[in-house]
Design an enzyme around this catalytic site. Structure first.
Site, mmCIF file in Angstrom:
data_model
loop_
_atom_site.group_PDB
_atom_site.id
_atom_site.type_symbol
_atom_site.label_atom_id
_atom_site.label_comp_id
_atom_site.label_asym_id
_atom_site.label_seq_id
_atom_site.Cartn_x
_atom_site.Cartn_y
_atom_site.Cartn_z
ATOM 1 N N ASP A 103 0.815 -1.213 0.000
ATOM 2 C CA ASP A 103 0.000 0.000 0.000
ATOM 3 C C ASP A 103 0.854 1.271 0.000
ATOM 4 O O ASP A 103 2.027 1.258 0.413
ATOM 5 C CB ASP A 103 -0.906 0.044 1.242
ATOM 6 C CG ASP A 103 -2.119 -0.856 1.088
ATOM 7 O OD1 ASP A 103 -2.181 -1.587 0.082
ATOM 8 O OD2 ASP A 103 -2.977 -0.828 1.986
ATOM 9 N N HIS A 142 3.968 -2.425 3.159
ATOM 10 C CA HIS A 142 3.942 -1.050 2.631
ATOM 11 C C HIS A 142 5.255 -0.768 1.907
ATOM 12 O O HIS A 142 6.331 -1.162 2.379
ATOM 13 C CB HIS A 142 3.764 -0.024 3.758
ATOM 14 C CG HIS A 142 2.427 -0.103 4.440
ATOM 15 N ND1 HIS A 142 2.156 -1.040 5.422
ATOM 16 C CD2 HIS A 142 1.296 0.627 4.267
ATOM 17 C CE1 HIS A 142 0.909 -0.872 5.845
ATOM 18 N NE2 HIS A 142 0.360 0.123 5.164
#
Length: 752
Positions: free
Chosen positions: A106, A258
């Site tokens: 993300d 991430h």
């Protein structure tokens, strides 16, 4: 009275109607340039807004919902699988098959971490699914393309990373569409995968976010959640990240990492260890679409449909939820990427340049204060003298074109003077009886010289040729002198090095708002500047309202040139280049009628700005002049270009940045910065008013002047620059006069 032939080089206009036609034609030609100047400023403002938008400063919503109720969310939703697909108007959930890992990332792309994550995936031969923030994709399109080219999948993580549960349906669609455009422009593909910011697991869905997923499903997107979170965003340590990301009991998992959003060094260290650990446990890595393909195979007899293999080891193209972007989407997407790149390049350059400009402006204020103080003390010492008093008569030249409202006051003020003079009023083809008014006054030492309309420069040259004395004073037909003005103006000629003298021009009609603004400008800008330029011996302009010259020096320079619209700047620079010293006499005051409307003010300043540029370009070779005559080129020319052209041209951007910061960044800090700059300007203005013994009450207008009047002056200069760059021509523009500046008395001035 004499009527010599029209001077050579003077342009003749046969009648007023022809002048009017030429004025209308000139105005028509200037409109596109005005529009171009405004469009340029608009384009820069748009670039600033776009840059702020992709950086999350503009129209961003920092609210994040926490602890919301979920009583309206069914248990089947909270316990559902991490992949939600809309089929036939219904949302169906799927889980990741056992012994299968869907690696999702993300908040990217990020220029520091994304490429390193991609290298790790490539080295270990595993794919990933990257949920991209659209603004980051627009800023770093090469990383998006690299992600897709390496066989990874991409999804949408909104454009500005806002909590979508707070946003309207229209904003939701914009967030999706803008991210699609960024991905299409960067990699030439679109995607049907979506993950909402600030939402990861299905059991965290609340009453507000549920509506978001329903709307997303209606738009045809597949929402992707996770069932295993590595917690790498907490930076708990490499071992903790690996352990937390490991699914239990051989279950499949959609795992969250991430590649952006903070320090991801621990993620980079944990990721290869995690991949090796999971492979050792017999896990297979795939994408979201790969997991869906595996589920579909498991649901179908024989694992085939229509002869097409749905094996998870099939090609990425067969498994991918991405599609090739075509048509307008690809074109608009590439346009967004280009526009973002331009904004990304423009803003840092402009910011750096404006920082330099701001520092230069503040340095100029400080220099003006120090030098003006020195100039005032030097010139006002009891022992100061230019030399033996100049008592011989001088010639005063008054060019006049349709000055019936003002000319009587002008001539009468000269007749009240204490110095012996002759007055030459050069009537430049007036049609309103200006010459007759002068003649009717009956002053014996006033002559009227008539000529066909040829412009101010030609009128001044005609007056110089008719002058009897070796010193000529030039003034405008709308200006009045105090009784001792001429006597004080000519005293510097006692110094044989002085070739020209600038007087102190004052605004006479200062009772109106626009007049008060110009009064502040004259005192603070023009006269404070002249003290500085006088001390540095590089004064660029002797104002047309009040100036004095050695007649022979003017003739030797070729007279007042008609090559430019700023004949006063042109002749002043020519005097410097001829080796003469040009000085400022603050005690020689003239009261002039400033423009009384914004339209007239624009016309006047437009001509001044454009004419100044013409004069500087004409004398550009002064930069290489040697010896004392080259001082203007070495010192004056750079100062004038920097402080009268470059910094004012870019000054509107400072205001744009200030307004932008007040609205989108930090209102309080931006306001304090603006007030600090205003305070510096107020201090300079107050000191200038003190030196000129002016009343401070006009300084109450300064804040409003900075907000309104100054912006107009900037636009005028930008307009002039555009005209100069596009090769436009501008004719002399006559301003409407009212004659409200009356004859002053000694020591009181006019129009105070």
């Amino acid at each position: 009275m004499t009527k010599p032939p029209a001077p050579r080089g003077g342009r003749r206009h046969a009648n007023p109607s022809r002048i009017a036609r030429m004025g209308r034609r000139a105005a028509t030609l200037q409109r596109p340039r005005t529009l171009l100047a405004l469009l340029l400023l608009l384009a820069l403002s748009c670039a600033l807004l776009l840059d702020g938008y992709v950086r999350g400063e503009v129209f961003n919503d920092h609210r994040v919902r926490d602890g919301a109720a979920y009583d309206q969310v069914s248990d089947s939703v909270l316990d559902s699988g991490p992949i939600w697909t809309s089929r036939n108007g219904k949302v169906q959930d799927e889980s990741v098959p056992d012994k299968t890992i869907v690696l999702t990332f993300d908040d990217g792309p990020n220029p520091e971490y994304t490429s390193k994550v991609l290298d790790i995936l490539d080295e270990n031969d595993v794919p990933g699914t990257f949920f991209l923030v659209g603004s980051m994709a627009a800023r770093y399109p090469d990383l998006v393309k690299q992600t897709v080219d390496q066989g990874n999948e991409v999804g949408i993580h909104s454009f500005s990373h806002v909590d979508l549960s707070y946003q309207s349906y229209a904003r939701l669609k914009r967030e999706l569409k803008q991210t699609q455009l960024a991905i299409a422009g960067a990699a030439g593909v679109t995607t049907t995968l979506f993950r909402a910011p600030y939402s990861s697991e299905t059991d965290a869905i609340d009453n507000y976010s549920l509506g978001v997923y329903k709307k997303v499903a209606k738009l045809g997107y597949t929402s992707v959640f996770i069932d295993t979170d590595s917690d790498d965003w907490k930076q708990p340590g490499v071992k903790s990240i690996v352990d937390t990301a490991t699914p239990k009991s051989g279950k499949g998992a959609s795992v969250l990492f991430h590649d952006a959003g903070g320090d991801r060094d621990q993620t980079l260290k944990a990721l290869p260890q995690y991949i090796k650990k999971m492979k050792a446990k017999g896990y297979t890595f795939t994408t979201v679409s790969g997991a869906q393909a595996m589920n579909q195979k498991a649901r179908m007899p024989g694992g085939e449909r229509g002869g097409r293999s749905l094996d998870p080891t099939s090609t990425a193209a067969e498994q991918s939820a991405m599609h090739k972007a075509t048509g307008s989407l690809l074109y608009v997407g590439k346009s967004l990427i280009v526009a973002t790149a331009i904004a990304e390049w423009t803003m840092p350059v402009l910011s750096g340049f404006l920082a330099v400009v701001g520092a230069a402006v503040l340095a100029r204020f400080l220099l003006m204060l120090l030098v003006a103080r020195r100039h005032y003390r030097q010139r006002n010492r009891p022992s100061f003298s230019w030399g033996p008093p100049v008592t011989r008569p001088v010639s005063v030249i008054v060019p006049a074109y349709n000055e019936k409202e003002c000319i009587a006051n002008t001539v009468n003020s000269l007749m009240a003077g204490t110095h012996p003079i002759e007055v030459i009023v050069v009537d430049d083809g007036s049609s309103d009886g200006t010459a007759e008014i002068v003649e009717s006054l009956g002053h014996p030492n006033v002559r009227v010289v008539r000529q066909e309309n040829a412009g101010k420069s030609a009128a001044l040259n005609n007056g110089v040729r008719h002058a009897r004395y070796d010193i000529v004073v030039m003034m405008d037909g709308d200006t009045v002198f105090e009784p001792d003005t001429v006597a004080k103006l000519v005293q510097p000629f006692a110094d044989p090095e002085v070739g020209a003298v600038s007087g102190n021009a004052k605004v006479g009609n200062r009772r109106t708002l626009i007049g008060a603004w110009q009064h502040i400008e004259y005192v603070m800008g023009f006269n404070l500047d002249r003290r500085m330029y006088d001390t540095l011996r590089c004064m660029p302009t002797i104002p047309g309202a009040i100036g004095a010259f050695r007649r022979d020096a003017v003739l030797a320079a070729g007279g007042m040139s008609e090559d430019t619209l700023a004949e006063d700047t042109d002749i002043t620079i020519a005097m410097h280049r001829a080796g003469w010293r040009v000085v400022y006499e603050e005690h020689a005051r003239a009261w002039t009628e400033a423009p009384g409307s914004f339209k007239q003010l624009w016309s006047q300043r437009y001509r001044w700005s454009y004419g100044t540029m013409q004069a500087l370009w004409k004398h550009r070779k002064s930069l290489t002049d040697k010896g004392p005559s080259g001082r203007f080129g070495r010192v004056g020319m750079p100062l004038v270009v920097l402080f009268q052209i470059v910094t004012p041209v870019f000054a509107p951007l400072i205001d744009v940045f200030t307004v932008y910061s007040m609205i989108f960044v930090d209102f309080k800090a931006s306001l304090l910065a603006w007030l600090a700059v205003l305070g510096v300007q107020l201090a300079c203005a107050a000191y200038a008013f003190r030196l000129d013994k002016e009343k401070y009450r006009y300084l109450l207008m300064l804040p409003l002047q900075q907000l309104a009047y100054r912006q107009m002056m900037y636009l005028v200069l930008i307009h002039s620059c555009v005209t100069a760059l596009t090769g436009g021509r501008l004719r002399w523009q006559k301003l409407k006069r009212t004659g409200e500046v009356g004859t002053p008395t000694a020591g009181t001035g006019a129009g105070r």
